[in-house]
Design a protein around this motif. Structure first.
Motif, mmCIF file in Angstrom:
data_model
loop_
_atom_site.group_PDB
_atom_site.id
_atom_site.type_symbol
_atom_site.label_atom_id
_atom_site.label_comp_id
_atom_site.label_asym_id
_atom_site.label_seq_id
_atom_site.Cartn_x
_atom_site.Cartn_y
_atom_site.Cartn_z
ATOM 1 N N ALA A 109 0.837 -1.209 0.000
ATOM 2 C CA ALA A 109 0.000 0.000 0.000
ATOM 3 C C ALA A 109 0.868 1.254 0.000
ATOM 4 C CB ALA A 109 -0.933 0.000 1.208
ATOM 5 N N PHE A 110 1.955 1.226 0.763
ATOM 6 C CA PHE A 110 2.880 2.354 0.828
ATOM 7 C C PHE A 110 3.434 2.680 -0.558
ATOM 8 C CE2 PHE A 110 7.083 4.136 1.108
ATOM 9 C CZ PHE A 110 6.969 5.125 2.073
ATOM 10 N N VAL A 111 3.884 1.659 -1.270
ATOM 11 C CA VAL A 111 4.459 1.868 -2.608
ATOM 12 C C VAL A 111 3.407 2.443 -3.553
ATOM 13 C CG1 VAL A 111 5.429 0.670 -4.624
ATOM 14 C CG2 VAL A 111 6.260 0.125 -2.328
ATOM 15 N N ILE A 112 2.204 1.892 -3.523
ATOM 16 C CA ILE A 112 1.123 2.393 -4.387
ATOM 17 C C ILE A 112 0.822 3.854 -4.058
ATOM 18 C CG2 ILE A 112 -1.348 2.184 -4.927
ATOM 19 C CD1 ILE A 112 -0.974 -0.891 -4.421
ATOM 20 N N ASP A 113 0.706 4.172 -2.773
ATOM 21 C CA ASP A 113 0.393 5.548 -2.368
ATOM 22 C C ASP A 113 1.509 6.520 -2.719
ATOM 23 O OD1 ASP A 113 -2.151 4.977 -1.378
ATOM 24 O OD2 ASP A 113 -1.371 4.425 0.591
ATOM 25 N N ASP A 114 2.756 6.091 -2.585
ATOM 26 C CA ASP A 114 3.873 6.958 -2.984
ATOM 27 C C ASP A 114 3.848 7.222 -4.487
ATOM 28 O OD1 ASP A 114 5.067 7.675 -0.613
ATOM 29 O OD2 ASP A 114 7.039 6.905 -1.187
ATOM 30 N N PHE A 115 3.516 6.200 -5.248
ATOM 31 C CA PHE A 115 3.405 6.357 -6.702
ATOM 32 C C PHE A 115 2.316 7.375 -7.034
ATOM 33 C CE2 PHE A 115 1.487 5.087 -10.779
ATOM 34 C CZ PHE A 115 2.585 5.238 -11.607
ATOM 35 N N ILE A 116 1.166 7.271 -6.381
ATOM 36 C CA ILE A 116 0.050 8.198 -6.624
ATOM 37 C C ILE A 116 0.436 9.624 -6.243
ATOM 38 C CG2 ILE A 116 -2.298 8.806 -5.892
ATOM 39 C CD1 ILE A 116 -2.794 5.704 -5.696
ATOM 40 N N ALA A 117 1.077 9.796 -5.090
ATOM 41 C CA ALA A 117 1.511 11.136 -4.667
ATOM 42 C C ALA A 117 2.517 11.709 -5.664
ATOM 43 C CB ALA A 117 2.123 11.079 -3.267
ATOM 44 N N GLN A 120 14.339 18.389 -5.603
ATOM 45 C CA GLN A 120 14.854 18.641 -4.265
ATOM 46 C C GLN A 120 14.423 20.015 -3.748
ATOM 47 O OE1 GLN A 120 19.147 18.585 -3.983
ATOM 48 N NE2 GLN A 120 19.031 17.593 -1.984
ATOM 49 N N GLN A 121 14.414 21.012 -4.622
ATOM 50 C CA GLN A 121 13.991 22.353 -4.222
ATOM 51 C C GLN A 121 12.494 22.411 -3.918
ATOM 52 O OE1 GLN A 121 15.196 24.837 -7.466
ATOM 53 N NE2 GLN A 121 17.371 24.540 -7.069
ATOM 54 N N ASN A 122 11.730 21.493 -4.471
ATOM 55 C CA ASN A 122 10.277 21.498 -4.286
ATOM 56 C C ASN A 122 9.771 20.290 -3.500
ATOM 57 O OD1 ASN A 122 9.202 23.875 -5.960
ATOM 58 N ND2 ASN A 122 10.736 22.910 -7.270
ATOM 59 N N ILE A 123 10.658 19.677 -2.735
ATOM 60 C CA ILE A 123 10.275 18.482 -1.977
ATOM 61 C C ILE A 123 9.175 18.789 -0.970
ATOM 62 C CG2 ILE A 123 11.989 18.657 -0.117
ATOM 63 C CD1 ILE A 123 11.107 15.444 -2.036
ATOM 64 N N TRP A 124 9.141 20.022 -0.470
ATOM 65 C CA TRP A 124 8.090 20.401 0.484
ATOM 66 C C TRP A 124 6.707 20.282 -0.153
ATOM 67 C CZ3 TRP A 124 4.882 24.406 -0.741
ATOM 68 C CH2 TRP A 124 5.310 25.239 -1.785
ATOM 69 N N VAL A 125 6.605 20.508 -1.462
ATOM 70 C CA VAL A 125 5.312 20.360 -2.151
ATOM 71 C C VAL A 125 4.904 18.890 -2.157
ATOM 72 C CG1 VAL A 125 4.047 20.682 -4.313
ATOM 73 C CG2 VAL A 125 5.721 22.399 -3.587
ATOM 74 N N LEU A 126 5.856 18.012 -2.442
ATOM 75 C CA LEU A 126 5.565 16.580 -2.429
ATOM 76 C C LEU A 126 5.144 16.141 -1.027
ATOM 77 C CD1 LEU A 126 5.427 13.872 -3.858
ATOM 78 C CD2 LEU A 126 7.884 13.598 -3.430
ATOM 79 N N MET A 127 5.815 16.640 -0.013
ATOM 80 C CA MET A 127 5.458 16.290 1.368
ATOM 81 C C MET A 127 4.059 16.806 1.709
ATOM 82 S SD MET A 127 7.986 14.519 2.434
ATOM 83 C CE MET A 127 8.442 13.960 0.817
ATOM 84 N N VAL A 180 0.777 14.596 2.885
ATOM 85 C CA VAL A 180 0.017 14.859 4.114
ATOM 86 C C VAL A 180 -1.459 15.063 3.787
ATOM 87 C CG1 VAL A 180 -0.331 16.495 6.018
ATOM 88 C CG2 VAL A 180 1.985 15.735 5.433
ATOM 89 N N ILE A 181 -1.746 15.856 2.763
ATOM 90 C CA ILE A 181 -3.142 16.104 2.372
ATOM 91 C C ILE A 181 -3.802 14.810 1.897
ATOM 92 C CG2 ILE A 181 -4.614 17.280 0.676
ATOM 93 C CD1 ILE A 181 -2.498 19.622 0.847
ATOM 94 N N TYR A 182 -3.124 14.072 1.052
ATOM 95 C CA TYR A 182 -3.636 12.814 0.506
ATOM 96 C C TYR A 182 -3.983 11.833 1.626
ATOM 97 C CZ TYR A 182 -3.260 8.260 -1.924
ATOM 98 O OH TYR A 182 -3.468 6.991 -2.396
ATOM 99 N N HIS A 183 -3.030 11.593 2.523
ATOM 100 C CA HIS A 183 -3.256 10.629 3.602
ATOM 101 C C HIS A 183 -4.307 11.118 4.590
ATOM 102 C CE1 HIS A 183 -0.335 7.454 2.782
ATOM 103 N NE2 HIS A 183 0.349 8.402 2.179
ATOM 104 N N THR A 184 -4.281 12.398 4.928
ATOM 105 C CA THR A 184 -5.281 12.929 5.853
ATOM 106 C C THR A 184 -6.679 12.767 5.276
ATOM 107 O OG1 THR A 184 -3.727 14.565 6.751
ATOM 108 C CG2 THR A 184 -6.076 14.986 7.088
ATOM 109 N N PHE A 185 -6.862 13.190 4.042
ATOM 110 C CA PHE A 185 -8.185 13.145 3.419
ATOM 111 C C PHE A 185 -8.734 11.717 3.357
ATOM 112 C CE2 PHE A 185 -10.886 12.503 -0.291
ATOM 113 C CZ PHE A 185 -11.928 13.380 0.005
ATOM 114 N N PHE A 186 -7.957 10.812 2.784
ATOM 115 C CA PHE A 186 -8.475 9.455 2.581
ATOM 116 C C PHE A 186 -8.635 8.674 3.886
ATOM 117 C CE2 PHE A 186 -7.257 10.206 -1.865
ATOM 118 C CZ PHE A 186 -8.426 9.805 -2.481
ATOM 119 N N VAL A 187 -7.720 8.839 4.823
ATOM 120 C CA VAL A 187 -7.842 8.115 6.092
ATOM 121 C C VAL A 187 -9.021 8.659 6.906
ATOM 122 C CG1 VAL A 187 -6.694 7.670 8.312
ATOM 123 C CG2 VAL A 187 -5.454 7.329 6.167
#
Length: 148
Positions: free
Chosen positions: A24-32, A58-65, A69-76
């Motif tokens: 599930a982690f790998v699938i969710d990382d792929f989606i993000a 690397q300069q925009n890693i905060w956007v990925l993070m 956070v939004i993805y996991h918060t919303f779906f969970v």
């Protein structure tokens, strides 16, 4: 007291395996990552060398993070399961009630989970050997991951 013991026994029999959680982690990382690529498609597509592209990411890693956070918060909070968890048939629930997490607990879980990724997955190590298979983000959010 007997009710709690029976509830804990049922919970431990229904805990999701580390293997399912990993898939599930790998699938969710792929989606993000897909969301990140869609947002920055023009910039990413314009790079002709890997070093420049990696520097941009690397300069925009905060956007990925933030996406994670939004993805996991919303779906969970809304379903108990991200798309990856849904595919492997597991879900996140409150360890005491078995109900969905509140929005605030889902956010805490997602935030700590994402921070743990940035810190070499240190928060995930807690799940190995833990009787409830709880990672640090699960412990702080008072959640467990169970078979759906």
């Amino acid at each position: 007291m007997e009710h709690n013991s029976l509830q804990e026994q049922n919970l431990s029999n229904n805990l999701a395996t580390i293997g399912r959680r990993s898939v599930a982690f790998v699938i969710d990382d792929f989606i993000a990552s897909i969301f990140f690529i869609v947002i920055f498609y023009e910039q990413i597509a314009s790079y002709t060398d890997m070093l420049s592209m990696m520097s941009f990411i690397q300069q925009n890693i905060w956007v990925l993070m933030a996406i994670k956070v939004i993805y996991h918060t919303f779906f969970v909070a809304t379903n108990g399961a991200t798309l990856g968890k849904y595919i492997v048939k597991i879900k996140v629930v409150n360890e005491e009630s078995g109900e969905l997490l509140s929005w605030s607990m889902a956010f805490v879980r997602a935030l700590v989970r994402t921070a743990g990724e940035m810190l070499f997955y240190i928060t995930f190590i807690f799940s190995f050997g833990d009787p409830k298979r709880q990672a640090l983000h699960d412990k702080l959010a008072k959640s467990v991951v169970v078979n759906a």
